[in-house]
Write a protein that holds these residues in place. Structure first.
Motif, mmCIF file in Angstrom:
data_model
loop_
_atom_site.group_PDB
_atom_site.id
_atom_site.type_symbol
_atom_site.label_atom_id
_atom_site.label_comp_id
_atom_site.label_asym_id
_atom_site.label_seq_id
_atom_site.Cartn_x
_atom_site.Cartn_y
_atom_site.Cartn_z
ATOM 1 N N VAL A 98 -9.321 5.607 11.416
ATOM 2 C CA VAL A 98 -9.269 6.030 10.012
ATOM 3 C C VAL A 98 -7.803 6.236 9.615
ATOM 4 O O VAL A 98 -7.338 5.730 8.596
ATOM 5 C CB VAL A 98 -10.082 7.327 9.783
ATOM 6 C CG1 VAL A 98 -9.850 7.877 8.385
ATOM 7 C CG2 VAL A 98 -11.569 7.075 10.008
ATOM 8 N N THR A 99 -7.080 6.967 10.460
ATOM 9 C CA THR A 99 -5.663 7.243 10.177
ATOM 10 C C THR A 99 -4.873 5.943 10.017
ATOM 11 O O THR A 99 -4.032 5.821 9.131
ATOM 12 C CB THR A 99 -5.054 8.086 11.320
ATOM 13 O OG1 THR A 99 -5.906 9.217 11.526
ATOM 14 C CG2 THR A 99 -3.655 8.554 11.001
ATOM 15 N N PHE B 215 -7.553 2.609 0.883
ATOM 16 C CA PHE B 215 -7.489 3.351 -0.377
ATOM 17 C C PHE B 215 -6.720 2.543 -1.429
ATOM 18 O O PHE B 215 -7.125 2.473 -2.589
ATOM 19 C CB PHE B 215 -6.821 4.718 -0.171
ATOM 20 C CG PHE B 215 -6.672 5.492 -1.449
ATOM 21 C CD1 PHE B 215 -7.750 6.187 -1.981
ATOM 22 C CD2 PHE B 215 -5.476 5.487 -2.151
ATOM 23 C CE1 PHE B 215 -7.633 6.874 -3.182
ATOM 24 C CE2 PHE B 215 -5.349 6.168 -3.354
ATOM 25 C CZ PHE B 215 -6.426 6.861 -3.874
ATOM 26 N N SER B 216 -5.600 1.942 -1.002
ATOM 27 C CA SER B 216 -4.792 1.162 -1.939
ATOM 28 C C SER B 216 -5.594 0.034 -2.556
ATOM 29 O O SER B 216 -5.550 -0.190 -3.766
ATOM 30 C CB SER B 216 -3.585 0.556 -1.228
ATOM 31 O OG SER B 216 -2.817 1.573 -0.682
ATOM 32 N N PRO C 98 0.812 -1.221 0.000
ATOM 33 C CA PRO C 98 0.000 0.000 0.000
ATOM 34 C C PRO C 98 0.841 1.264 0.000
ATOM 35 O O PRO C 98 0.427 2.292 -0.526
ATOM 36 C CB PRO C 98 -0.802 -0.110 1.299
ATOM 37 C CG PRO C 98 -0.803 -1.547 1.632
ATOM 38 C CD PRO C 98 0.478 -2.115 1.113
ATOM 39 N N GLU D 168 -6.589 4.088 6.551
ATOM 40 C CA GLU D 168 -7.037 4.731 5.312
ATOM 41 C C GLU D 168 -6.153 4.390 4.106
ATOM 42 O O GLU D 168 -6.646 4.194 3.001
ATOM 43 C CB GLU D 168 -7.173 6.244 5.485
ATOM 44 C CG GLU D 168 -5.887 6.933 5.851
ATOM 45 C CD GLU D 168 -6.090 8.379 6.315
ATOM 46 O OE1 GLU D 168 -7.231 8.852 6.328
ATOM 47 O OE2 GLU D 168 -5.083 9.011 6.681
ATOM 48 N N ARG D 169 -4.850 4.312 4.356
ATOM 49 C CA ARG D 169 -3.938 4.049 3.252
ATOM 50 C C ARG D 169 -4.187 2.670 2.637
ATOM 51 O O ARG D 169 -4.281 2.522 1.427
ATOM 52 C CB ARG D 169 -2.483 4.149 3.731
ATOM 53 C CG ARG D 169 -1.474 3.727 2.676
ATOM 54 C CD ARG D 169 -0.067 3.911 3.179
ATOM 55 N NE ARG D 169 0.355 5.302 3.159
ATOM 56 C CZ ARG D 169 0.814 5.930 2.087
ATOM 57 N NH1 ARG D 169 0.876 5.303 0.938
ATOM 58 N NH2 ARG D 169 1.193 7.179 2.154
ATOM 59 N N ARG D 170 -4.326 1.684 3.492
ATOM 60 C CA ARG D 170 -4.527 0.332 2.992
ATOM 61 C C ARG D 170 -5.888 0.195 2.294
ATOM 62 O O ARG D 170 -5.994 -0.442 1.245
ATOM 63 C CB ARG D 170 -4.410 -0.663 4.147
ATOM 64 C CG ARG D 170 -4.056 -2.053 3.706
ATOM 65 C CD ARG D 170 -3.669 -2.902 4.880
ATOM 66 N NE ARG D 170 -2.258 -2.826 5.177
ATOM 67 C CZ ARG D 170 -1.360 -3.715 4.723
ATOM 68 N NH1 ARG D 170 -1.740 -4.695 3.954
ATOM 69 N NH2 ARG D 170 -0.102 -3.599 5.037
ATOM 70 N N ILE E 243 -1.468 8.341 -1.700
ATOM 71 C CA ILE E 243 -2.857 8.644 -1.359
ATOM 72 C C ILE E 243 -3.125 10.132 -1.587
ATOM 73 O O ILE E 243 -2.252 10.964 -1.373
ATOM 74 C CB ILE E 243 -3.252 8.182 0.071
ATOM 75 C CG1 ILE E 243 -2.421 8.879 1.156
ATOM 76 C CG2 ILE E 243 -3.124 6.683 0.207
ATOM 77 C CD1 ILE E 243 -2.984 8.665 2.539
ATOM 78 N N THR F 83 -13.343 4.476 -0.589
ATOM 79 C CA THR F 83 -12.738 4.618 0.742
ATOM 80 C C THR F 83 -13.695 5.337 1.702
ATOM 81 O O THR F 83 -13.876 4.923 2.844
ATOM 82 C CB THR F 83 -11.401 5.394 0.649
ATOM 83 O OG1 THR F 83 -10.619 4.782 -0.372
ATOM 84 C CG2 THR F 83 -10.646 5.360 1.946
ATOM 85 N N HIS G 138 -7.895 12.006 3.915
ATOM 86 C CA HIS G 138 -8.278 11.938 5.328
ATOM 87 C C HIS G 138 -9.383 12.951 5.647
ATOM 88 O O HIS G 138 -10.377 12.614 6.285
ATOM 89 C CB HIS G 138 -7.056 12.181 6.211
ATOM 90 C CG HIS G 138 -7.348 12.045 7.674
ATOM 91 N ND1 HIS G 138 -7.375 10.829 8.310
ATOM 92 C CD2 HIS G 138 -7.668 12.980 8.616
ATOM 93 C CE1 HIS G 138 -7.687 11.011 9.581
ATOM 94 N NE2 HIS G 138 -7.868 12.310 9.800
#
Lengths: 274, 203
Positions: free
Chosen positions: B25-26, B33-34, A53, B29-31, A58, B50, A63
């Protein structure tokens, strides 16, 4: 395992830690002697790294966008409350002020204050936990409530108007399925989670002592929020007492702002004096 | 985020504490979104997915009992939304995009929807996403569920309603295809040094 194709299939499961010990030993032994399969395994590892990832950039505002979406959802239950909140206090304040004038002119203010004191003593409600300004506001609210009775008794022009306005307001609420204006659920109530929520409606001046602890009241004083223990017999007893005292209680799960969870310690009973 | 901290955050978020939810969320979120990005091959769709994932998590957090780990639960939601999204998108897209054998040809979608912020990763996203675009839908799904969300074979089997054995073999084939595509395009770091030995009996 027989040929390289099967070993290469096993590489995939090996990468995921999904091989048995025996299969793993066999594969490792093969990889040590077969450069093609070893290269294949390394390629899968490389592919895995490329898919991490962290390799995806992103969006900068991701966020913020997520949280904005969550905030909107979180406020969904609150917004209608704020929207509706504007109207009733205006009416209540005008009504309360008007009633004070009527009472002053009819000399009934003293009677009413006594009535209020009697209410607090008789009902045995724990007023210690109520907010300090509640008694004052509830007295004003009660005065507004009394106006309907006084209005019919005195039959003055002002009180007729008051009565009309009051019934108009009631009619408005009647058309609503809720039948109770729940627009003013106090913040202290919204903040907590309750095992259940009952609305007890009645016209009696005094709320019977049903074992609840008065925690909050709305500004008009017609709605009182009682906390009681989440216990079947306590609840049954309370509902029984309320019924005896002329308050019909109904369980409700749809009150915006009131969060329910059957496992928590306390339940909520909203007593509405009509 | 440590497991104990995560548990605490979940319990606080369940009570409606937004800052605790934000910490979750923090952390994820990256995973999420990926996975969404790899699935949809489109940054805007990935953003929408997401948001939808976290909204769904927020709405149903109270019903999360912790039988499975939070991350598993979260990725299951993500995978389901991605799959739903793919179905809808597929319905909307011209069927001609699919070739007869069900494989998707390389499209310029990734390039068309590239926002400026993601330009630095252009090469990489083209490489992986274009290779992904060449996989059949079933291979792409299983590859992403494993590689990006790190779900176990059991979890993947559950999400895709497959036998675990099928997950294992399909995943192996999906990886092989990905490796072949990347190798063909010169995008894989380790070239096969002795291709001729492939398929030969080893023992």
């Amino acid at each position: 395992m027989k040929d390289c194709e099967e070993y290469q299939d096993a590489c995939s499961a090996y990468l995921d830690g999904e091989l048995t010990k025996a299969e793993e030993t066999q594969l490792k032994a093969h990889l040590a002697v077969c450069p093609a399969c070893e290269a294949y395994y390394k390629a899968l590892q490389d592919l895995h790294t490329k898919c991490e990832p962290e390799k995806v950039t992103i969006p900068e505002n991701l966020h913020e966008n997520i949280m904005a979406c969550i905030m909107e959802e979180a406020q969904k239950n609150v917004v209608p409350i704020e929207k509706r909140r504007r109207r009733p206090p205006m009416f209540t304040m005008v009504a309360a002020a008007a009633v004070v004038v009527i009472l002053a002119t009819t000399g009934r203010l003293g009677d009413l204050t006594q009535g209020q004191e009697a209410f607090v003593q008789d009902s045995g409600i724990d007023t210690m936990s109520a907010q300090p300004d509640l008694e004052e506001s509830s007295a004003a609210g009660r005065a507004a409530d009394k106006s309907r009775i006084i209005g019919t008794e005195e039959n003055t022009a002002e009180s007729r108007m008051m009565s009309k306005a009051a019934s108009a307001d009631t009619d408005k609420q009647d058309t609503n399925a809720v039948k109770v204006d729940l627009s003013q659920v106090p913040a202290s109530i919204i903040e907590n989670v309750y095992a259940f929520c009952y609305i007890a409606q009645g016209t009696a001046d005094m709320v019977p002592d049903f074992g609840g602890t008065l925690t909050a009241q709305d500004t008009s004083g017609t709605m009182s929020y009682f906390i009681i223990k989440n216990n079947m017999s306590t609840l049954e007893k309370a509902l029984g007492k309320l019924q005896e005292g002329g308050y019909e209680a109904q369980p409700r799960e749809d009150i915006s702002g009131v969060t329910l969870d059957s496992k928590v310690e306390n339940g909520l009973i909203i007593v509405v004096q009509q | 985020m440590e497991k104990a901290t995560e548990k605490q955050m979940i319990s606080r978020a369940k009570k409606g504490e937004l800052t605790a939810f934000e910490a979750l969320v923090t952390a994820y979120e990256r995973r999420v979104f990926s996975l969404a990005f790899r699935f949809s091959n489109n940054e805007q769709d990935a953003q929408d997915i997401t948001q939808e994932v976290f909204l769904r998590v927020y709405r149903s957090l109270k019903s999360f009992r912790g039988d499975s780990g939070f991350s598993t639960w979260l990725y299951r939601i993500t995978a389901n939304i991605c799959i739903d999204h793919a179905r809808t998108a597929k319905g909307n897209r011209a069927i001609s995009l699919e070739t007869e054998d069900g494989e998707r040809p390389i499209t310029d979608e990734a390039v068309q929807h590239q926002p400026e912020a993601a330009v630095q990763n252009t090469m990489l996203r083209d490489e992986i996403n274009e290779a992904l675009a060449m996989l059949s839908e079933e291979h792409r799904q299983i590859f992403l569920l494993r590689e990006i969300s790190g779900l176990s074979y059991t979890e993947i089997a559950h999400i895709l309603t497959l036998e675990e054995g099928t997950v294992k073999s399909r995943l192996a084939r999906a990886r092989k295809q990905m490796r072949d595509i990347l190798l063909q395009r010169g995008n894989i770091a380790v070239p096969n040094p002795s291709k001729n030995t492939e398929g030969r009996t080893a023992r």
